[in-house]
Design a protein around this motif. Structure first.
Motif, PDB file in Angstrom:
ATOM      1  N   ARG A   1       0.832  -1.200   0.000  1.00 42.57           N
ATOM      2  CA  ARG A   1       0.000   0.000   0.000  1.00 42.57           C
ATOM      3  C   ARG A   1       0.870   1.255   0.000  1.00 42.57           C
ATOM      4  O   ARG A   1       0.580   2.239  -0.714  1.00 42.57           O
ATOM      5  N   ALA A   2       1.960   1.236   0.770  1.00 41.34           N
ATOM      6  CA  ALA A   2       2.845   2.408   0.838  1.00 41.34           C
ATOM      7  C   ALA A   2       3.487   2.699  -0.513  1.00 41.34           C
ATOM      8  O   ALA A   2       3.621   3.863  -0.930  1.00 41.34           O
ATOM      9  N   VAL A   3       3.851   1.651  -1.246  1.00 38.46           N
ATOM     10  CA  VAL A   3       4.460   1.838  -2.582  1.00 38.46           C
ATOM     11  C   VAL A   3       3.426   2.401  -3.551  1.00 38.46           C
ATOM     12  O   VAL A   3       3.712   3.328  -4.339  1.00 38.46           O
ATOM     13  N   LEU A   4       2.215   1.873  -3.494  1.00 39.63           N
ATOM     14  CA  LEU A   4       1.162   2.326  -4.413  1.00 39.63           C
ATOM     15  C   LEU A   4       0.738   3.756  -4.125  1.00 39.63           C
ATOM     16  O   LEU A   4       0.346   4.492  -5.038  1.00 39.63           O
ATOM     17  N   GLU A   5       0.780   4.166  -2.878  1.00 40.36           N
ATOM     18  CA  GLU A   5       0.408   5.542  -2.555  1.00 40.36           C
ATOM     19  C   GLU A   5       1.409   6.527  -3.167  1.00 40.36           C
ATOM     20  O   GLU A   5       1.058   7.674  -3.470  1.00 40.36           O
TER      21      GLU A   5
ATOM     22  N   PRO B   1      -9.856   0.666   8.118  1.00 47.87           N
ATOM     23  CA  PRO B   1      -9.024   1.654   8.803  1.00 47.87           C
ATOM     24  C   PRO B   1      -7.685   1.817   8.100  1.00 47.87           C
ATOM     25  O   PRO B   1      -7.285   0.974   7.292  1.00 47.87           O
ATOM     26  N   ARG B   2      -7.001   2.872   8.446  1.00 45.07           N
ATOM     27  CA  ARG B   2      -5.728   3.195   7.817  1.00 45.07           C
ATOM     28  C   ARG B   2      -4.715   2.067   7.979  1.00 45.07           C
ATOM     29  O   ARG B   2      -3.979   1.730   7.037  1.00 45.07           O
ATOM     30  N   LYS B   3      -4.674   1.451   9.186  1.00 43.48           N
ATOM     31  CA  LYS B   3      -3.701   0.379   9.431  1.00 43.48           C
ATOM     32  C   LYS B   3      -4.121  -0.925   8.783  1.00 43.48           C
ATOM     33  O   LYS B   3      -3.382  -1.927   8.840  1.00 43.48           O
ATOM     34  N   GLY B   4      -5.311  -0.967   8.203  1.00 42.07           N
ATOM     35  CA  GLY B   4      -5.818  -2.174   7.565  1.00 42.07           C
ATOM     36  C   GLY B   4      -6.553  -3.057   8.570  1.00 42.07           C
ATOM     37  O   GLY B   4      -6.618  -2.763   9.762  1.00 42.07           O
ATOM     38  N   LYS B   5      -7.106  -4.131   8.054  1.00 39.22           N
ATOM     39  CA  LYS B   5      -7.793  -5.051   8.957  1.00 39.22           C
ATOM     40  C   LYS B   5      -7.776  -6.448   8.379  1.00 39.22           C
ATOM     41  O   LYS B   5      -7.533  -6.673   7.195  1.00 39.22           O
TER      42      LYS B   5
ATOM     43  N   SER C   1      -5.794  -3.485   3.044  1.00 43.06           N
ATOM     44  CA  SER C   1      -5.168  -2.213   3.413  1.00 43.06           C
ATOM     45  C   SER C   1      -5.637  -1.144   2.424  1.00 43.06           C
ATOM     46  O   SER C   1      -5.509  -1.344   1.206  1.00 43.06           O
ATOM     47  N   PRO C   2      -6.231  -0.018   2.878  1.00 43.27           N
ATOM     48  CA  PRO C   2      -6.714   1.021   1.970  1.00 43.27           C
ATOM     49  C   PRO C   2      -5.558   1.839   1.389  1.00 43.27           C
ATOM     50  O   PRO C   2      -4.561   2.093   2.074  1.00 43.27           O
ATOM     51  N   ILE C   3      -5.711   2.235   0.112  1.00 43.65           N
ATOM     52  CA  ILE C   3      -4.718   3.101  -0.549  1.00 43.65           C
ATOM     53  C   ILE C   3      -5.284   4.531  -0.550  1.00 43.65           C
ATOM     54  O   ILE C   3      -6.363   4.772  -1.082  1.00 43.65           O
TER      55      ILE C   3
END
Length: 457
Positions: free
Chosen positions: A51-55, A108-112, A128-130
């Motif tokens: 998710r961090a890479v895609l953001e 949530p931001r941290k995912g679930k 995990s949301p982008i």
């Protein structure tokens, strides 16, 4: 099942196996839950990393690159837009669709974690949301086949099973050794008591330490010695009493036959009747002494205490015995402070001093002196009866208060009483809560010391 070692072994085995089973079950559950949680955390962290890479670069190239990376890993990834439309996937699978369709709430931001049922479901999954510029533009779904988790748990189960079997085997061996070690001294004690019940008191038990088993072994050892002593004492008692009863009865029967069958002169009849009377009196005294000892043994002997003037009491004793001492050319000296009072049974107290002074007179030579001395120390009376007789051998001193025990083994009629006098004296002193001891040296004399409580002035 009749052996104590088997019973103890079964009880210990059940208890220990129960505890081990509980501990193994608890550890197994904890390890499985911990391992599954680790797998889920690693899967969530992997999704957050993508998710961090895609953001930073949310474009088809980055999406394809991430999908290509996961195609070579044990996990799978599905990337969707904000409307859950597939825009990239490491593997085409219809099973992924139902998890994505079920994700209808904002993550949530941290995912679930969206699936953690590793026992029944084919996958565990996280999302995990982008987010770009504060807006959710897509989602990263991570999947891991539960077969790998189940394989891990299966290996863990095998290790636990092996450890359990080893533990059971070692437990069984230890319990067998322990139960035998615990029951061995008990078996030896049982065998010892069986021998004692058959009259064999020569038992010897090994020392087992300073614990309850050691105390029990010591008690059985003492019991064996006491029973051995009591058996010997009983046999000696029966032999002695049969002798003591047979002697006067023989005299009585013999002289009665003489008086009855022969026409004797009057003076000879009087002589024989006197002997019969003497032996009858002797027999009566013996039976009375035996009766008193039987009362002591049955704890039915009663002491009638009352307040007596001890100095006056001893004065009467001196007046009663002085003629006998004078007749034997012996001196009796009584020393007692005046106005001294004591709570005691005067009849039994007189019996004590008559026995002691009679012995002093009987076993002392003509011209010797016997002292009866009384001192008050606190609330106790210290009384000593000292003679200058032939004394008592050191080997006989521990036994002189035993029933029918006599230093003079010849049992002469001149000196030998019934052998019960000192035994009765000891019982009477103890009945008054007192204490009696003896000290003697051969050819020098003997001293009996008595301590009586409850003296007043």
């Amino acid at each position: 099942m009749k052996k104590l070692s088997v019973k103890l072994g079964i009880i210990f085995f059940i208890i220990i196996i129960g505890l081990e089973s509980f501990i193994f079950f608890y550890l197994h559950s904890s390890l499985v839950d911990s391992r599954v949680e680790e797998e889920l955390s690693e899967l969530q962290a992997r999704g957050n990393s993508h998710r961090a890479v895609l953001e930073m670069n949310f474009d088809p190239t980055t999406v394809n690159h991430i999908a290509l990376m996961e195609s070579e890993a044990d996990t799978d990834v599905v990337i969707t837009d904000s409307f859950f439309k597939f825009i990239g996937s490491s593997k085409q699978s219809i099973h992924f669709s139902k998890y994505i369709n079920q994700t209808i709430t904002t993550s949530p931001r941290k995912g679930k974690i969206i699936e953690d049922n590793w026992r029944e479901k084919p996958f565990i999954a996280t999302v995990s949301p982008i987010e770009v510029d504060g807006l959710t533009v897509g989602y990263v779904f991570m999947f891991q086949d539960t077969a790998s988790v189940q394989s891990l748990i299966m290996h863990l189960n095998e290790h636990f099973l092996l450890a359990g079997l080893i533990s059971v085997g070692l437990t069984f061996i230890i319990i067998v050794i322990l139960s035998k070690a615990l029951t061995k001294p008990l078996i030896e004690m049982k065998e010892a008591t069986s021998r004692m019940s058959n009259g064999d008191y020569s038992v010897s038990l090994p020392k087992t330490g300073k614990d309850e088993l050691g105390d029990l072994a010591h008690s059985i050892h003492l019991l064996a010695h006491q029973l051995d002593y009591l058996t010997k004492e009983r046999n000696e008692f029966l032999a002695s009493i049969s002798h003591e009863l047979r002697t006067p009865l023989t005299y009585i029967k013999g002289y009665t036959d003489i008086v009855h069958k022969r026409n004797l002169p009057r003076d000879e009849q009087e002589k024989y009747l006197g002997i019969i009377l003497e032996e009858t009196t002797r027999l009566s005294i013996l039976i009375k002494e035996l009766f008193d000892l039987a009362k002591f043994d049955q704890n039915t002997f009663v002491i009638q205490k009352k307040r007596i003037d001890f100095s006056e009491f001893l004065l009467k004793m001196e007046q009663k015995l002085l003629p006998a001492f004078i007749e034997k050319n012996m001196n009796l000296q009584v020393t007692c402070p005046p106005h001294l009072f004591l709570m005691a049974d005067p009849i039994r107290l007189e019996q004590i001093f008559l026995n002691l002074l009679d012995n002093a007179m009987k076993y002392s030579q003509h011209g010797t002196r016997t002292d009866l001395k009384v001192e008050k120390k606190g609330t106790n009376l210290h009384i000593t009866v000292t003679d200058n007789g032939k004394g008592i051998p050191e080997t006989d001193l521990p036994h002189i208060f035993s029933r029918f025990y006599r230093v003079d083994k010849s049992r002469t009629r001149a000196l030998g009483g019934s052998g019960l006098g000192l035994a009765i004296v000891k019982e009477l002193v103890h009945a008054h809560d007192g204490k009696i001891t003896v000290n003697s040296k051969e050819n020098i004399g003997t001293e009996f010391a008595i301590i009586l409580k409850g003296a007043t002035e």
